[in-house]
Enzyme design. Sequence first.
Site, PDB file in Angstrom:
ATOM      1  N   TYR A  38     -30.932  94.242  38.953  1.00 21.03           N
ATOM      2  CA  TYR A  38     -29.843  94.275  39.939  1.00 21.03           C
ATOM      3  C   TYR A  38     -30.144  95.395  40.925  1.00 21.03           C
ATOM      4  O   TYR A  38     -30.067  96.579  40.578  1.00 21.03           O
ATOM      5  CB  TYR A  38     -28.524  94.499  39.205  1.00 21.03           C
ATOM      6  CG  TYR A  38     -27.268  94.439  40.045  1.00 21.03           C
ATOM      7  CD1 TYR A  38     -27.300  94.179  41.416  1.00 21.03           C
ATOM      8  CD2 TYR A  38     -26.028  94.622  39.447  1.00 21.03           C
ATOM      9  CE1 TYR A  38     -26.128  94.120  42.161  1.00 21.03           C
ATOM     10  CE2 TYR A  38     -24.845  94.568  40.187  1.00 21.03           C
ATOM     11  CZ  TYR A  38     -24.911  94.324  41.542  1.00 21.03           C
ATOM     12  OH  TYR A  38     -23.757  94.271  42.285  1.00 21.03           O
ATOM     13  N   VAL A  47     -25.676  85.031  42.792  1.00 17.23           N
ATOM     14  CA  VAL A  47     -24.779  85.664  41.829  1.00 17.23           C
ATOM     15  C   VAL A  47     -23.484  85.897  42.576  1.00 17.23           C
ATOM     16  O   VAL A  47     -23.395  86.766  43.438  1.00 17.23           O
ATOM     17  CB  VAL A  47     -25.360  86.972  41.294  1.00 17.23           C
ATOM     18  CG1 VAL A  47     -24.353  87.650  40.357  1.00 17.23           C
ATOM     19  CG2 VAL A  47     -26.664  86.711  40.555  1.00 17.23           C
ATOM     20  N   LYS A  68     -31.451  90.428  41.483  1.00 14.44           N
ATOM     21  CA  LYS A  68     -30.181  90.233  42.173  1.00 14.44           C
ATOM     22  C   LYS A  68     -30.246  91.085  43.430  1.00 14.44           C
ATOM     23  O   LYS A  68     -30.164  92.310  43.382  1.00 14.44           O
ATOM     24  CB  LYS A  68     -28.994  90.636  41.300  1.00 14.44           C
ATOM     25  CG  LYS A  68     -27.643  90.412  41.987  1.00 14.44           C
ATOM     26  CD  LYS A  68     -26.474  90.851  41.105  1.00 14.44           C
ATOM     27  CE  LYS A  68     -25.151  90.714  41.857  1.00 14.44           C
ATOM     28  NZ  LYS A  68     -24.010  91.213  41.061  1.00 14.44           N
TER      29      LYS A  68
END
Length: 296
Positions: free
Chosen positions: A134, A204, A162
């Site tokens: 992330y 996401v 992400k």
Amino acid sequence: MKWQGVFPALTTKFHQDGSLDMDMFFKNLDAQLDAGVHGIILGGTLGESSVLSLEEKIKLTTETVKYINGKVPVILNIAEGATKDAIFWAEKAKEMGASGLMLLPPMRYAADHREVVTYFKAVAHSTDLPIMIYNNPVDYKTLVTISMFEELADCENIQAIKESTRDISNVTRMRNRFGDRYKILCGVDTLAMEELVMGADGWVAGLVCAFPKETVAVYELVKAGKYDQALAIYRWFLPLLELDIHPKLVQYIKLAEQMAGVGTEWVRAPRLTLVGEERVKIENIIKRGLEHRPVV
């Protein structure tokens, strides 16, 4: 793990007294599955992971894995300050039947390049679960750079990113450097269509919690090259998607879930439910969205 498609970052549902509301959680999860999402993420910011006990995280994960029963992957988010704690959750995730991990850089300490890479490698080497890094320097103050990803490329289970840098060109930058070595999923609702057009593999998503069918429709239409149809939905969606990029995104999105009939607004302290002018403002945004909701 394909790391493609729409992955909702699910909210954790509570009763008004603060206890877990698994019935409402599963009602929302059914709406996500019915809309055709491609995986789900537990324990992120929207999931209020920082105010869940260890026992609650385990209960939420084990019951979700059992409920989904293999229909889609279940991804557990790891956001820890200590490497040993991150490794604990990586091992626990495998034990509980999770399909993969979403992994943030070390929390609370501003680690340097060597420390970030060492942290990620330590977690990756502790498990065979696939991992999505992330990358969100705006909210978490650590930029995972291209040179860091170069050093991580030899970890086969670090497979996806992400992408939340807020820089759309980073999708192209990563593609130019790594080709298809890493899957890229947009992590910012207000940039999702743009990044999908630029070649991102997935999304996401946050407002998917309240509007799952519309989120999946935008993804599928873009991937089918039907940009005009996707854009019509996306333009309707944008005022709602902007609720995702505010410090109170949890309260805003939970209120949207409640108004859409797939959740409740209850949050845990120190968060408080919305009141006054702020509540009226957010309710009006959601009402307009619901009143003009497209048929998909």
